[in-house]
Design a protein around this motif. Structure first.
Motif, PDB file in Angstrom:
ATOM      1  N   VAL A  40      73.431  11.873 -19.394  1.00  0.00           N
ATOM      2  CA  VAL A  40      73.784  11.498 -18.024  1.00  0.00           C
ATOM      3  C   VAL A  40      72.591  11.687 -17.089  1.00  0.00           C
ATOM      4  O   VAL A  40      72.324  10.859 -16.221  1.00  0.00           O
ATOM      5  N   LEU A  41      71.842  12.780 -17.271  1.00  0.00           N
ATOM      6  CA  LEU A  41      70.653  12.998 -16.450  1.00  0.00           C
ATOM      7  C   LEU A  41      69.634  11.885 -16.671  1.00  0.00           C
ATOM      8  O   LEU A  41      68.923  11.482 -15.750  1.00  0.00           O
ATOM      9  N   ASN A  42      69.567  11.391 -17.883  1.00  0.00           N
ATOM     10  CA  ASN A  42      68.670  10.265 -18.171  1.00  0.00           C
ATOM     11  C   ASN A  42      69.074   9.037 -17.369  1.00  0.00           C
ATOM     12  O   ASN A  42      68.237   8.349 -16.762  1.00  0.00           O
ATOM     13  N   PHE A  43      70.389   8.750 -17.329  1.00  0.00           N
ATOM     14  CA  PHE A  43      70.880   7.606 -16.549  1.00  0.00           C
ATOM     15  C   PHE A  43      70.540   7.788 -15.067  1.00  0.00           C
ATOM     16  O   PHE A  43      70.080   6.861 -14.394  1.00  0.00           O
ATOM     17  N   ILE A  44      70.786   9.005 -14.572  1.00  0.00           N
ATOM     18  CA  ILE A  44      70.556   9.276 -13.147  1.00  0.00           C
ATOM     19  C   ILE A  44      69.079   9.110 -12.804  1.00  0.00           C
ATOM     20  O   ILE A  44      68.725   8.510 -11.778  1.00  0.00           O
ATOM     21  N   GLU A  45      68.212   9.630 -13.675  1.00  0.00           N
ATOM     22  CA  GLU A  45      66.771   9.507 -13.420  1.00  0.00           C
ATOM     23  C   GLU A  45      66.348   8.044 -13.377  1.00  0.00           C
ATOM     24  O   GLU A  45      65.560   7.641 -12.517  1.00  0.00           O
ATOM     25  N   ASN A  46      66.884   7.233 -14.295  1.00  0.00           N
ATOM     26  CA  ASN A  46      66.564   5.800 -14.289  1.00  0.00           C
ATOM     27  C   ASN A  46      67.014   5.138 -13.002  1.00  0.00           C
ATOM     28  O   ASN A  46      66.304   4.299 -12.433  1.00  0.00           O
ATOM     29  N   ASP A  47      68.205   5.510 -12.522  1.00  0.00           N
ATOM     30  CA  ASP A  47      68.723   4.933 -11.278  1.00  0.00           C
ATOM     31  C   ASP A  47      67.850   5.304 -10.087  1.00  0.00           C
ATOM     32  O   ASP A  47      67.531   4.471  -9.246  1.00  0.00           O
ATOM     33  N   ILE A  48      67.455   6.581 -10.010  1.00  0.00           N
ATOM     34  CA  ILE A  48      66.651   7.054  -8.876  1.00  0.00           C
ATOM     35  C   ILE A  48      65.292   6.359  -8.858  1.00  0.00           C
ATOM     36  O   ILE A  48      64.815   5.910  -7.813  1.00  0.00           O
ATOM     37  N   LYS A  49      64.667   6.250 -10.024  1.00  0.00           N
ATOM     38  CA  LYS A  49      63.343   5.634 -10.086  1.00  0.00           C
ATOM     39  C   LYS A  49      63.405   4.123  -9.935  1.00  0.00           C
ATOM     40  O   LYS A  49      62.455   3.505  -9.475  1.00  0.00           O
ATOM     41  N   ASP A  50      64.524   3.532 -10.326  1.00  0.00           N
ATOM     42  CA  ASP A  50      64.675   2.076 -10.240  1.00  0.00           C
ATOM     43  C   ASP A  50      64.701   1.598  -8.789  1.00  0.00           C
ATOM     44  O   ASP A  50      64.149   0.558  -8.454  1.00  0.00           O
ATOM     45  N   GLN A  88      66.817   0.157  -7.007  1.00  0.00           N
ATOM     46  CA  GLN A  88      67.391  -1.158  -6.720  1.00  0.00           C
ATOM     47  C   GLN A  88      68.681  -1.055  -5.916  1.00  0.00           C
ATOM     48  O   GLN A  88      68.963  -1.909  -5.086  1.00  0.00           O
ATOM     49  N   HIS A  89      69.456  -0.021  -6.158  1.00  0.00           N
ATOM     50  CA  HIS A  89      70.736   0.138  -5.477  1.00  0.00           C
ATOM     51  C   HIS A  89      70.660   1.404  -4.614  1.00  0.00           C
ATOM     52  O   HIS A  89      70.790   2.521  -5.123  1.00  0.00           O
ATOM     53  N   ILE A  90      70.446   1.235  -3.314  1.00  0.00           N
ATOM     54  CA  ILE A  90      70.194   2.353  -2.409  1.00  0.00           C
ATOM     55  C   ILE A  90      71.353   3.338  -2.398  1.00  0.00           C
ATOM     56  O   ILE A  90      71.154   4.564  -2.467  1.00  0.00           O
ATOM     57  N   ASN A  91      72.577   2.828  -2.323  1.00  0.00           N
ATOM     58  CA  ASN A  91      73.740   3.736  -2.287  1.00  0.00           C
ATOM     59  C   ASN A  91      73.825   4.570  -3.554  1.00  0.00           C
ATOM     60  O   ASN A  91      74.148   5.758  -3.527  1.00  0.00           O
ATOM     61  N   ARG A  92      73.519   3.945  -4.680  1.00  0.00           N
ATOM     62  CA  ARG A  92      73.565   4.673  -5.947  1.00  0.00           C
ATOM     63  C   ARG A  92      72.453   5.716  -6.010  1.00  0.00           C
ATOM     64  O   ARG A  92      72.646   6.818  -6.523  1.00  0.00           O
ATOM     65  N   VAL A  93      71.283   5.376  -5.468  1.00  0.00           N
ATOM     66  CA  VAL A  93      70.165   6.325  -5.446  1.00  0.00           C
ATOM     67  C   VAL A  93      70.527   7.553  -4.620  1.00  0.00           C
ATOM     68  O   VAL A  93      70.310   8.697  -5.038  1.00  0.00           O
ATOM     69  N   LEU A  94      71.091   7.325  -3.423  1.00  0.00           N
ATOM     70  CA  LEU A  94      71.480   8.436  -2.557  1.00  0.00           C
ATOM     71  C   LEU A  94      72.543   9.313  -3.218  1.00  0.00           C
ATOM     72  O   LEU A  94      72.470  10.542  -3.181  1.00  0.00           O
ATOM     73  N   ALA A  95      73.527   8.655  -3.832  1.00  0.00           N
ATOM     74  CA  ALA A  95      74.586   9.410  -4.508  1.00  0.00           C
ATOM     75  C   ALA A  95      74.019  10.209  -5.686  1.00  0.00           C
ATOM     76  O   ALA A  95      74.409  11.361  -5.912  1.00  0.00           O
ATOM     77  N   SER A  96      73.088   9.621  -6.419  1.00  0.00           N
ATOM     78  CA  SER A  96      72.486  10.307  -7.564  1.00  0.00           C
ATOM     79  C   SER A  96      71.698  11.529  -7.106  1.00  0.00           C
ATOM     80  O   SER A  96      71.770  12.598  -7.730  1.00  0.00           O
ATOM     81  N   LYS A  97      70.934  11.393  -6.019  1.00  0.00           N
ATOM     82  CA  LYS A  97      70.154  12.524  -5.509  1.00  0.00           C
ATOM     83  C   LYS A  97      71.073  13.671  -5.081  1.00  0.00           C
ATOM     84  O   LYS A  97      70.812  14.843  -5.394  1.00  0.00           O
ATOM     85  N   LYS A  98      72.151  13.336  -4.370  1.00  0.00           N
ATOM     86  CA  LYS A  98      73.096  14.368  -3.944  1.00  0.00           C
ATOM     87  C   LYS A  98      73.737  15.060  -5.144  1.00  0.00           C
ATOM     88  O   LYS A  98      73.910  16.291  -5.150  1.00  0.00           O
ATOM     89  N   ALA A  99      74.082  14.279  -6.166  1.00  0.00           N
ATOM     90  CA  ALA A  99      74.719  14.849  -7.357  1.00  0.00           C
ATOM     91  C   ALA A  99      73.769  15.792  -8.082  1.00  0.00           C
ATOM     92  O   ALA A  99      74.171  16.878  -8.541  1.00  0.00           O
TER      93      ALA A  99
END
Length: 550
Positions: free
Chosen positions: A335-345, A347-358
């Motif tokens: 799951v951390l791998n998925f989150i890291e990919n999302d943050i670095k990607d 592309q989806h700002i809301n998902r990036v913000l949610a991932s950082k908070k999580a």
């Protein structure tokens, strides 16, 4: 016999010739046979003399103008036909290339053996002979592309003379679609969420061409559209003639979403594809790559933010996390791998913000409640790799307050420039335990000392200034009116590369003569800000002052 021989020569050398060339020896041999056959026929007809004369004229006489014109016209027609053939081949080249590429993708899709037929596919197969246009809508990773490819394959299976094409740019239809051949085309994710007026106009022209081709029949068109781009596509869907009487498949709807049974089958197939063994016993598994079968069914009940098919691929293909994080819950690492990919990607700002908070919330929780250094190290690594802003002061205080000393030791070993070491030492209640942990982590001599000021002086003397936030730490000492601590820090420090106006003001206000004398003796140049725009530069020269103030 002579007639049969002539027919055979005609077929071999002209009518059904394997090549357009002939050697001199074969040519001369054929001429001799032809003359002999003609003379045999002439002899039977009592016209041997006349035929001999004709043969001599054919070999040695001038070419008849009528025959010359006929030969010339035949040659020109042949050249024209060859030019038309070459042009047709050149025109077909893009289509042929796309057909080959599409078949290659379909072959890969089948060889992977991870596709699960869902209700969306079954409904498209049912409507295959009733509809010409299919629109598949779904979120990222929901399997739109593979469903579209499967439907395309089914068209080719039903109608073998269909050309199968997959396009990722709708403008390509202008170069590929013709009105002659049966065609099934998949236009995969071709509509952008942000289109200029010129893009919209060009897309409409391409749709007009497709609609004209649809009116001629023998064409099937499949669109896949990301749900996030429906705002730009919705208008075309309800207004353009091409989409009248279309088959609309919304993968987010209750009718066409993937069922729990289909989710389980999908994950089982991906596990098989990537060599993850399914176990059904409750005893601990010693193999690196295994998954409890009951867990598969539990996962199938979830509705992840990322599309389930994409999540299955990512989960089963991330073997590096299974092997490199022994002793850590595999699902956490993945799951951390998925989150890291999302943050670095990004592309989806809301998902990036949610991932950082999580990530930060999980980090603070582990500092406060958990004593697993491996979990903490994983999340700390993610914070560092992604450059997230984390309050390490808060983390250490929470860990100390709740007795999570392994987390405190871990965080000490990862000391960063964000930590205000003075504030930290003064906020912790159990100063003895804190000193014990600090001594063990930084290999400082342990002795009984309850004085926070003494501990801080030892830390400032023993630790490199780049291991903590030196500016915050000394300013906090000033704000807490720790005269001896500030004086001791100034004595130990070589240079101060930041604004020292707070130190000067505090020392002046409290008449800390020794601290001011140290500043004077070290020839510091301070910048004292007054108001928002003016700056007063005070050059502290070596001179004696009796008052200790300026």
């Amino acid at each position: 016999m002579a007639v049969e021989t002539l027919v055979k020569i005609r077929n071999q050398n002209y009518g059904h010739a394997k090549e357009g060339i002939m050697s001199d020896a074969d040519y001369n041999a054929s001429i001799v046979k032809i003359e002999r056959c003609i003379l045999d026929i002439a002899k039977v007809c009592n016209k041997e003399t006349q035929f001999k004369q004709k043969l001599r004229e054919a070999k040695d006489g001038a070419l008849d103008q009528t025959l010359f014109t006929q030969y010339q016209n035949n040659l020109m027609e042949t050249l024209t036909r060859q030019a038309d053939i070459h042009q047709s081949v050149a025109d077909l080249a893009p289509t042929i290339n796309k057909i080959d590429q599409t078949h290659m993708e379909i072959d890969c899709h089948m060889e992977e053996q991870t596709f699960v037929e869902t209700n969306a596919v079954r409904k498209c197969k049912e409507w295959m002979n009733k509809k010409d246009v299919f629109v598949i809508i779904g979120n990222e990773g929901s399997g739109k592309s593979r469903i579209g490819l499967e439907i395309l394959r089914q068209f080719g299976k039903t109608e073998e003379d269909f050309d199968l094409l997959k396009l990722t740019n709708i403008q390509q239809v202008k170069d590929i679609i013709t009105d002659e051949r049966k065609t099934a085309v998949l236009i995969d994710d071709a509509f952008s969420s942000k289109q200029s007026s010129n893009d919209i106009l060009n897309n409409c022209h391409a749709l007009d061409l497709l609609n004209a081709r649809k009116c001629k029949g023998n064409v099937k068109i499949i669109f896949t559209v990301d749900s996030s781009k429906m705002n730009s596509f919705e208008y075309l869907l309800v207004s353009h003639r091409l989409f009248q009487n279309n088959c609309k498949i919304d993968l987010n709807s209750q009718r066409f979403c993937i069922s729990e049974d289909e989710k389980s089958k999908l994950l089982f197939k991906f596990c098989k594809k990537h060599g993850i063994r399914i176990t059904w016993n409750s005893s601990p598994d010693t193999e690196d790559f295994s998954l409890d079968g009951r867990t598969v069914y539990e996962i199938a009940k979830t509705d992840p933010f990322i599309g389930y098919p994409k999540l299955c691929f990512m989960f089963t293909s991330s073997k590096s996390f299974y092997s490199s994080n022994q002793g850590v819950d595999k699902s956490i690492a993945t799951v951390l791998n998925f989150i890291e990919n999302d943050i670095k990607d990004q592309q989806h700002i809301n998902r990036v913000l949610a991932s950082k908070k999580a990530v930060l919330a999980s980090f603070y929780y582990l500092c406060e409640k958990d004593d697993s250094d491996l979990k903490l190290e994983l999340i700390y690594g993610l914070i560092e790799n992604c450059g997230l802003e984390c309050c390490y002061d808060y983390s250490i205080q929470k860990a100390m307050t709740n007795g999570n000393y392994s987390a405190v030791s871990f965080l000490f070993s990862k000391f960063t420039t964000e930590i205000d070491i003075t504030e930290f030492v003064f906020e912790i209640e159990d100063i003895s335990k804190l000193w014990e942990l600090i001594s063990h982590t930084f290999h400082i001599e342990l002795f009984n000392n309850e004085s926070r000021t003494n501990i801080l002086e030892i830390l400032f003397r023993s630790l490199s200034p780049n291991l903590f936030n030196f500016r915050k730490s000394i300013n906090t000492a000033c704000n807490r009116h720790c005269k001896d601590l500030v004086t001791g820090i100034l004595n130990l420090s070589r240079t101060l590369s930041f604004d020292t106006s707070n130190i000067v003001n505090t020392a002046c206000s409290n008449k800390w003569e020794e601290a001011l004398q140290i500043l004077l003796n070290k020839n510091y140049v301070m910048k004292i800000k007054r108001g928002k725009s003016s700056t007063l530069h005070v050059n502290m020269e070596r001179k004696h002052t009796s008052s200790g103030c300026y």
